[in-house]
Design a protein around this motif. Structure first.
Motif, PDB file in Angstrom:
ATOM      1  N   PHE A  93       4.544  15.919  -6.656  1.00 50.17           N
ATOM      2  CA  PHE A  93       4.779  14.717  -7.454  1.00 50.17           C
ATOM      3  C   PHE A  93       6.114  14.074  -7.099  1.00 50.17           C
ATOM      4  O   PHE A  93       6.235  12.854  -7.031  1.00 50.17           O
ATOM      5  CB  PHE A  93       4.738  15.026  -8.954  1.00 50.17           C
ATOM      6  CG  PHE A  93       5.198  13.870  -9.792  1.00 50.17           C
ATOM      7  CD1 PHE A  93       4.477  12.688  -9.797  1.00 50.17           C
ATOM      8  CD2 PHE A  93       6.360  13.956 -10.532  1.00 50.17           C
ATOM      9  CE1 PHE A  93       4.918  11.603 -10.541  1.00 50.17           C
ATOM     10  CE2 PHE A  93       6.798  12.880 -11.280  1.00 50.17           C
ATOM     11  CZ  PHE A  93       6.072  11.705 -11.286  1.00 50.17           C
ATOM     12  N   MET A  94       7.138  14.906  -6.867  1.00 52.23           N
ATOM     13  CA  MET A  94       8.451  14.359  -6.540  1.00 52.23           C
ATOM     14  C   MET A  94       8.415  13.616  -5.210  1.00 52.23           C
ATOM     15  O   MET A  94       9.025  12.558  -5.066  1.00 52.23           O
ATOM     16  CB  MET A  94       9.484  15.483  -6.485  1.00 52.23           C
ATOM     17  CG  MET A  94       9.880  15.959  -7.860  1.00 52.23           C
ATOM     18  SD  MET A  94      10.495  14.582  -8.848  1.00 52.23           S
ATOM     19  CE  MET A  94      11.010  15.420 -10.317  1.00 52.23           C
ATOM     20  N   LEU A  96       5.740  12.242  -3.983  1.00 47.61           N
ATOM     21  CA  LEU A  96       4.986  11.024  -4.293  1.00 47.61           C
ATOM     22  C   LEU A  96       5.935   9.956  -4.820  1.00 47.61           C
ATOM     23  O   LEU A  96       5.889   8.795  -4.425  1.00 47.61           O
ATOM     24  CB  LEU A  96       3.976  11.312  -5.408  1.00 47.61           C
ATOM     25  CG  LEU A  96       2.541  11.629  -5.079  1.00 47.61           C
ATOM     26  CD1 LEU A  96       1.775  11.864  -6.366  1.00 47.61           C
ATOM     27  CD2 LEU A  96       1.910  10.503  -4.301  1.00 47.61           C
ATOM     28  N   LEU A  97       6.808  10.388  -5.734  1.00 54.90           N
ATOM     29  CA  LEU A  97       7.720   9.439  -6.372  1.00 54.90           C
ATOM     30  C   LEU A  97       8.715   8.872  -5.365  1.00 54.90           C
ATOM     31  O   LEU A  97       9.001   7.673  -5.365  1.00 54.90           O
ATOM     32  CB  LEU A  97       8.444  10.154  -7.510  1.00 54.90           C
ATOM     33  CG  LEU A  97       9.152   9.251  -8.503  1.00 54.90           C
ATOM     34  CD1 LEU A  97       8.173   8.343  -9.190  1.00 54.90           C
ATOM     35  CD2 LEU A  97       9.913  10.073  -9.517  1.00 54.90           C
ATOM     36  N   ILE A  98       9.234   9.724  -4.471  1.00 50.58           N
ATOM     37  CA  ILE A  98      10.173   9.234  -3.459  1.00 50.58           C
ATOM     38  C   ILE A  98       9.498   8.192  -2.572  1.00 50.58           C
ATOM     39  O   ILE A  98      10.044   7.119  -2.321  1.00 50.58           O
ATOM     40  CB  ILE A  98      10.683  10.378  -2.557  1.00 50.58           C
ATOM     41  CG1 ILE A  98      11.539  11.346  -3.362  1.00 50.58           C
ATOM     42  CG2 ILE A  98      11.498   9.823  -1.406  1.00 50.58           C
ATOM     43  CD1 ILE A  98      12.192  12.393  -2.497  1.00 50.58           C
TER      44      ILE A  98
END
Lengths: 289, 312
Positions: A93-94, A96-98
């Motif tokens: 998820f991290m 993905l967020l970046i």
């Protein structure tokens, strides 16, 4: 009947370009374990490069292919080296967020630099089409189809018969073991992302000749890449090709049946359906098995 | 410590309009800040607490906004229209939640992004929504009273959301959420109907987000698909929750107020560049402060980045 044949041809021609766009997306997901939400923006950058080559330099837009591939390779390599390699320990998820953050930054940078206006690239043979058995085939789309297939094949050859390709596939199968065999993971990751960016940029060159360009065009293309990989299976190039063609056909027939303006809603419906019914993809292939 | 901070914010927020020399700008900006508190806290219910981070929460905002705008244009008063907004968003969240929340991890997250694109496209193509050209809502008199009323509306909505979030920390339902986040397989083995729990909390967040959307439609006087099904806001609220500290009560509140303040400052001095900065900020927060502000201060925060066993 000819209508359906025509829709089939259009779907396959556009689908091949979709497939090219998704090949690298699938590769990065399978090897670097990152779902790259900047994919559509990489395609967008390839498209805008073509626009400059065609309107400012007044060259043949196909001349943008090597240029876009080279420049985007450098950009992709840099993104992975400078940013994403620092987040390899983070959750999916991290990352993905970046990549979502990067996509926002690139898109907004595009708007600041080139305004949000829609641009078009006039390709050679733009108005020319072949007539075969009652169907009309646009020559530009046909050339784009051929180029997309060639580039997909080139990526396949790169992966299956070069040294760096072996390193990439070894890393996909087992990063720890690959590292023990002397593979430098950071540089393999950077190289993989670079290849992805180069191929996505090339897809952008081809897309610019059949669709209008604007800075916001990226996100729907990213979602398409995701759908294609879901359809074809993670990390598989033949899977991406089949997934791309399938999505092209679905969109082509969907646009005819439900209207062109509901393409994204249709693609989303397809995505949820596939994820619920066939979570391993339509074909169940993948690098990881 | 964070509890007293929240109480202080509550007091300051409640008293701000009574201050002498208040300016319209400050009041409006703070009201929008509370709008983002609502969005970030609602997001955190599923994103931080339950471990299902979504990029598509603006879907419910859009549904709420369009419901209020459409009903008000048919002569229905604001508050009944707002109630319908909440209901419509809740209903949408329930219907969409059942298929979507069966998906795990990145499949869920990317699908929610697809959901937002799909609903935005549908809104841009219906006649009842005015298509791509959007809808206007009835004019209210641009007075100090109207400004203060909207301020208190956004403020109460934020307080309500944060209260719900705090309530869910302590009761059994909140524990179910933590159980699902920590190990969904185990939770299933314990007999928890995880899909029902996830859909319920997602619908609760959808309700608050829809109410915020309905209020925003009246406040902003104009909505169109790009404004209310806003792709940038859908990630802005995620960043707010993360910056403050995901999975905590006060984290999303602090993150929302801070980031909105930063956003307004950038908007004033570097118009157009604020989303470039936002994108860069996301990278910095994720790489260097994954626990957020509250996470750095207390042990209550959960980390969305469990350290993987050493990769090399």
């Amino acid at each position: 009947m000819t209508v359906y044949l025509q829709l089939f041809i259009d779907g396959v021609l556009v689908g091949s370009v979709f497939a090219l766009m998704a090949v690298g997306f699938s590769l990065v997901w399978g090897v670097v374990r990152i779902i790259n939400l900047t994919q559509g923006e990489l395609v967008m950058l390839g498209g805008f490069l073509t626009y400059w080559v065609a309107t400012v330099l007044r060259w043949n837009p196909f001349a943008a292919l090597p240029l876009a591939a080279a420049l985007l390779f450098l950009l992709g390599y840099g993104i992975q080296r400078g940013i994403l390699n620092r987040a390899t320990h983070a959750s999916l998820f991290m990352t993905l967020l970046i990549t979502f953050g990067l996509s926002i930054a690139i898109r907004q940078l595009g708007i600041q630099l080139w305004t949000a206006n829609v641009r078009t690239v006039t390709a050679p043979f733009a108005g020319v089409s072949l007539q075969v058995g009652g169907t009309v085939i646009s020559v530009v789309k046909l050339i784009a189809f051929g180029a997309a297939l060639l580039l997909t094949a080139a990526t396949w050859i790169l992966l299956t018969s070069t040294r760096i390709g072996f390193a990439i596939r070894a890393t996909a199968q087992n990063p720890q073991a690959a590292a023990l065999m002397g593979v430098n993971l950071s540089s393999v990751y950077a190289f993989t992302f670079g290849i992805n960016a180069a191929v996505a940029g090339a897809a952008g060159v081809l897309i610019s000749m059949i669709w209008p360009l604007y800075p916001h065009m990226g996100v729907p293309l990213t979602i398409r890449s995701f759908i294609i990989v879901i359809l074809g299976g993670l990390g598989s190039i033949p899977g991406a090709l089949l997934g791309g063609l399938t999505l092209g056909l679905v969109e082509s027939y969907g646009a005819y049946l439900f209207g062109i303006s509901l393409q994204e809603a249709l693609a989303f419906g397809l995505l949820v359906l596939i994820l619920l019914l066939r979570p391993r993809g339509l074909f169940g292939w993948g690098l990881q098995g | 410590m964070t509890r007293s901070l929240l109480l202080l914010l509550l007091l300051a927020g409640g008293l701000l309009p009574l201050l002498p020399g208040r300016t319209g700008f400050l009041l409006t900006v703070t009201a929008e800040g509370f709008l983002f508190v609502t969005l970030a806290s609602s997001w955190d219910l599923t994103g931080g607490r339950t471990g299902y981070p979504s990029f598509g929460n603006m879907t419910f905002f859009g549904v709420g906004a369009y419901t209020t705008a459409i009903l008000m244009n048919r002569g229905i008063g604001f508050f009944p229209a707002l109630a319908w907004s909440g209901g419509a968003a809740l209903f949408c969240a329930l219907v969409i939640g059942f298929p979507l929340l069966r998906l795990r991890g990145p499949y869920f997250t990317v699908s929610t992004l697809g959901l937002l694109l799909a609903t935005r496209e549908i809104a841009a193509n219906l006649t009842i929504t005015g298509g791509g050209s959007g809808l206007t809502t009835p004019l209210y008199r641009g007075s100090v009273e109207a400004e203060v009323s909207f301020y208190y509306l956004f403020f109460s909505l934020a307080v309500l959301t944060v209260l719900a979030s705090a309530f869910l920390r302590s009761n059994r339902f909140g524990l179910l959420l933590s159980a699902i986040r920590d190990d969904e397989e185990k939770a299933l083995t314990m007999g928890i109907n995880s899909t029902a729990v996830k859909v319920a909390v997602w619908a609760l967040g959808g309700l608050f987000t829809g109410l915020a959307g309905g209020t925003y439609a009246y406040f902003n006087l104009f909505i169109d698909p790009g404004v209310v099904f806003n792709l940038d806001w859908s990630v802005l609220m995620v960043l707010m929750a993360l910056l403050g500290g995901a999975g905590t009560v006060s984290g999303p509140v602090l993150g929302a107020l801070l980031l909105h303040g930063l956003n307004v400052t950038l908007w004033s001095y570097l118009p157009g560049w604020q989303y470039v900065v936002l994108g860069a900020l996301i990278v910095v927060v994720v790489l260097f402060f994954p626990g957020g502000i509250v996470g750095s201060l207390s042990a209550h925060a959960i980390s969305l980045t469990p350290r993987a066993p050493a990769a090399r």
